[in-house]
Design a protein around this motif. Sequence first.
Motif, PDB file in Angstrom:
ATOM      1  N   LEU A  37       0.820  -1.219   0.000  1.00  0.00           N
ATOM      2  CA  LEU A  37       0.000   0.000   0.000  1.00  0.00           C
ATOM      3  C   LEU A  37       0.857   1.273   0.000  1.00  0.00           C
ATOM      4  O   LEU A  37       0.320   2.377   0.048  1.00  0.00           O
ATOM      5  CB  LEU A  37      -0.925   0.009   1.216  1.00  0.00           C
ATOM      6  CG  LEU A  37      -1.997  -1.067   1.219  1.00  0.00           C
ATOM      7  CD1 LEU A  37      -2.745  -1.080   2.546  1.00  0.00           C
ATOM      8  CD2 LEU A  37      -2.974  -0.857   0.074  1.00  0.00           C
ATOM      9  N   ARG A  38       2.169   1.090  -0.032  1.00  0.00           N
ATOM     10  CA  ARG A  38       3.121   2.205  -0.036  1.00  0.00           C
ATOM     11  C   ARG A  38       2.894   3.145   1.148  1.00  0.00           C
ATOM     12  O   ARG A  38       2.838   4.369   0.989  1.00  0.00           O
ATOM     13  CB  ARG A  38       3.055   2.968  -1.355  1.00  0.00           C
ATOM     14  CG  ARG A  38       3.486   2.129  -2.530  1.00  0.00           C
ATOM     15  CD  ARG A  38       3.551   2.945  -3.802  1.00  0.00           C
ATOM     16  NE  ARG A  38       4.004   2.116  -4.888  1.00  0.00           N
ATOM     17  CZ  ARG A  38       3.217   1.713  -5.894  1.00  0.00           C
ATOM     18  NH1 ARG A  38       1.958   2.070  -5.925  1.00  0.00           N
ATOM     19  NH2 ARG A  38       3.703   0.972  -6.848  1.00  0.00           N
ATOM     20  N   ILE A  39       2.771   2.557   2.326  1.00  0.00           N
ATOM     21  CA  ILE A  39       2.606   3.341   3.543  1.00  0.00           C
ATOM     22  C   ILE A  39       3.973   3.907   3.919  1.00  0.00           C
ATOM     23  O   ILE A  39       4.895   3.156   4.214  1.00  0.00           O
ATOM     24  CB  ILE A  39       2.054   2.475   4.704  1.00  0.00           C
ATOM     25  CG1 ILE A  39       0.740   1.811   4.333  1.00  0.00           C
ATOM     26  CG2 ILE A  39       1.945   3.301   5.983  1.00  0.00           C
ATOM     27  CD1 ILE A  39      -0.422   2.736   4.111  1.00  0.00           C
ATOM     28  N   LYS A  40       4.107   5.201   3.883  1.00  0.00           N
ATOM     29  CA  LYS A  40       5.378   5.855   4.208  1.00  0.00           C
ATOM     30  C   LYS A  40       5.260   6.699   5.467  1.00  0.00           C
ATOM     31  O   LYS A  40       6.179   6.787   6.252  1.00  0.00           O
ATOM     32  CB  LYS A  40       5.846   6.749   3.045  1.00  0.00           C
ATOM     33  CG  LYS A  40       5.997   6.014   1.735  1.00  0.00           C
ATOM     34  CD  LYS A  40       7.126   5.020   1.771  1.00  0.00           C
ATOM     35  CE  LYS A  40       7.266   4.337   0.424  1.00  0.00           C
ATOM     36  NZ  LYS A  40       7.852   3.033   0.495  1.00  0.00           N
ATOM     37  N   GLY A  41       4.132   7.377   5.652  1.00  0.00           N
ATOM     38  CA  GLY A  41       3.951   8.249   6.804  1.00  0.00           C
ATOM     39  C   GLY A  41       3.349   7.496   7.979  1.00  0.00           C
ATOM     40  O   GLY A  41       2.695   6.476   7.817  1.00  0.00           O
ATOM     41  N   LYS A  60     -11.340   5.147  -0.570  1.00  0.00           N
ATOM     42  CA  LYS A  60     -12.127   6.363  -0.745  1.00  0.00           C
ATOM     43  C   LYS A  60     -11.365   7.609  -0.321  1.00  0.00           C
ATOM     44  O   LYS A  60     -11.602   8.697  -0.831  1.00  0.00           O
ATOM     45  CB  LYS A  60     -13.428   6.288   0.069  1.00  0.00           C
ATOM     46  CG  LYS A  60     -14.321   5.135  -0.300  1.00  0.00           C
ATOM     47  CD  LYS A  60     -14.882   5.340  -1.688  1.00  0.00           C
ATOM     48  CE  LYS A  60     -15.903   4.279  -2.041  1.00  0.00           C
ATOM     49  NZ  LYS A  60     -16.469   4.485  -3.362  1.00  0.00           N
ATOM     50  N   TRP A  61     -10.458   7.454   0.657  1.00  0.00           N
ATOM     51  CA  TRP A  61      -9.719   8.600   1.198  1.00  0.00           C
ATOM     52  C   TRP A  61      -8.452   8.092   1.857  1.00  0.00           C
ATOM     53  O   TRP A  61      -8.428   6.989   2.394  1.00  0.00           O
ATOM     54  CB  TRP A  61     -10.609   9.320   2.223  1.00  0.00           C
ATOM     55  CG  TRP A  61      -9.958  10.447   2.940  1.00  0.00           C
ATOM     56  CD1 TRP A  61      -9.849  11.738   2.514  1.00  0.00           C
ATOM     57  CD2 TRP A  61      -9.326  10.406   4.229  1.00  0.00           C
ATOM     58  NE1 TRP A  61      -9.188  12.490   3.467  1.00  0.00           N
ATOM     59  CE2 TRP A  61      -8.864  11.698   4.526  1.00  0.00           C
ATOM     60  CE3 TRP A  61      -9.117   9.387   5.167  1.00  0.00           C
ATOM     61  CZ2 TRP A  61      -8.197  12.006   5.703  1.00  0.00           C
ATOM     62  CZ3 TRP A  61      -8.453   9.686   6.341  1.00  0.00           C
ATOM     63  CH2 TRP A  61      -8.000  10.988   6.598  1.00  0.00           C
ATOM     64  N   ARG A  62      -7.408   8.918   1.784  1.00  0.00           N
ATOM     65  CA  ARG A  62      -6.120   8.538   2.395  1.00  0.00           C
ATOM     66  C   ARG A  62      -5.394   9.802   2.818  1.00  0.00           C
ATOM     67  O   ARG A  62      -5.352  10.776   2.063  1.00  0.00           O
ATOM     68  CB  ARG A  62      -5.286   7.765   1.376  1.00  0.00           C
ATOM     69  CG  ARG A  62      -3.910   7.391   1.888  1.00  0.00           C
ATOM     70  CD  ARG A  62      -3.147   6.634   0.829  1.00  0.00           C
ATOM     71  NE  ARG A  62      -1.793   6.372   1.264  1.00  0.00           N
ATOM     72  CZ  ARG A  62      -1.128   5.274   1.019  1.00  0.00           C
ATOM     73  NH1 ARG A  62      -1.678   4.311   0.298  1.00  0.00           N
ATOM     74  NH2 ARG A  62       0.097   5.109   1.448  1.00  0.00           N
ATOM     75  N   GLN A  63      -4.804   9.761   4.022  1.00  0.00           N
ATOM     76  CA  GLN A  63      -4.061  10.911   4.516  1.00  0.00           C
ATOM     77  C   GLN A  63      -3.031  10.445   5.533  1.00  0.00           C
ATOM     78  O   GLN A  63      -3.339   9.633   6.395  1.00  0.00           O
ATOM     79  CB  GLN A  63      -5.011  11.912   5.172  1.00  0.00           C
ATOM     80  CG  GLN A  63      -4.356  13.161   5.699  1.00  0.00           C
ATOM     81  CD  GLN A  63      -3.923  14.097   4.584  1.00  0.00           C
ATOM     82  OE1 GLN A  63      -4.665  14.314   3.646  1.00  0.00           O
ATOM     83  NE2 GLN A  63      -2.723  14.619   4.685  1.00  0.00           N
ATOM     84  N   SER A  64      -1.824  10.971   5.437  1.00  0.00           N
ATOM     85  CA  SER A  64      -0.801  10.691   6.436  1.00  0.00           C
ATOM     86  C   SER A  64      -0.758  11.844   7.428  1.00  0.00           C
ATOM     87  O   SER A  64      -1.057  12.982   7.078  1.00  0.00           O
ATOM     88  CB  SER A  64       0.572  10.537   5.781  1.00  0.00           C
ATOM     89  OG  SER A  64       0.604   9.371   4.997  1.00  0.00           O
ATOM     90  N   GLY A  65      -0.396  11.537   8.652  1.00  0.00           N
ATOM     91  CA  GLY A  65      -0.305  12.546   9.693  1.00  0.00           C
ATOM     92  C   GLY A  65      -1.472  12.450  10.657  1.00  0.00           C
ATOM     93  O   GLY A  65      -2.493  11.829  10.362  1.00  0.00           O
ATOM     94  N   ASN A  66      -1.300  13.045  11.817  1.00  0.00           N
ATOM     95  CA  ASN A  66      -2.336  12.986  12.837  1.00  0.00           C
ATOM     96  C   ASN A  66      -3.606  13.692  12.395  1.00  0.00           C
ATOM     97  O   ASN A  66      -3.546  14.701  11.697  1.00  0.00           O
ATOM     98  CB  ASN A  66      -1.821  13.601  14.142  1.00  0.00           C
ATOM     99  CG  ASN A  66      -0.750  12.760  14.777  1.00  0.00           C
ATOM    100  OD1 ASN A  66      -0.861  11.537  14.800  1.00  0.00           O
ATOM    101  ND2 ASN A  66       0.291  13.389  15.284  1.00  0.00           N
ATOM    102  N   GLN A  67      -4.725  13.130  12.798  1.00  0.00           N
ATOM    103  CA  GLN A  67      -6.044  13.693  12.504  1.00  0.00           C
ATOM    104  C   GLN A  67      -6.825  13.735  13.809  1.00  0.00           C
ATOM    105  O   GLN A  67      -6.679  12.853  14.641  1.00  0.00           O
ATOM    106  CB  GLN A  67      -6.792  12.806  11.495  1.00  0.00           C
ATOM    107  CG  GLN A  67      -6.070  12.565  10.192  1.00  0.00           C
ATOM    108  CD  GLN A  67      -5.991  13.807   9.328  1.00  0.00           C
ATOM    109  OE1 GLN A  67      -6.920  14.599   9.288  1.00  0.00           O
ATOM    110  NE2 GLN A  67      -4.870  13.989   8.657  1.00  0.00           N
TER     111      GLN A  67
END
Length: 98
Positions: A61-65, A78-85
């Motif tokens: 899945l190429r998870i880098k963050g 549907k949606w993807r975001q790295s970093g705290n939410q």
Amino acid sequence: MTKFGELIGSDIPVLIDFFAEWEGETNDSHSTLRDVAAALGDKAKVIKIDIEKNETLANALRIKGNPTFIIYKDGEMKWRQSGNQDANTLISLVQQYV
């Protein structure tokens, strides 16, 4: 990865938090996801996946963050975001797909 396919193939939204313990994740992330899960109830699934224990999946899945949040529904991202939410942001994002 068959289990992952079954997991994301759900007809309800699935919010996945890809994380790594070595990044010194605080309890804030755990409590945020608890709040999200409590707010959404059975309208969505909220899951944490440790990228160190699931390296093949993280690489695919190429998870880098860290953390990386992804919402799936019916097997489709549907949606993807790295970093705290924050919890409210995650809740409103998932509710778009309920």
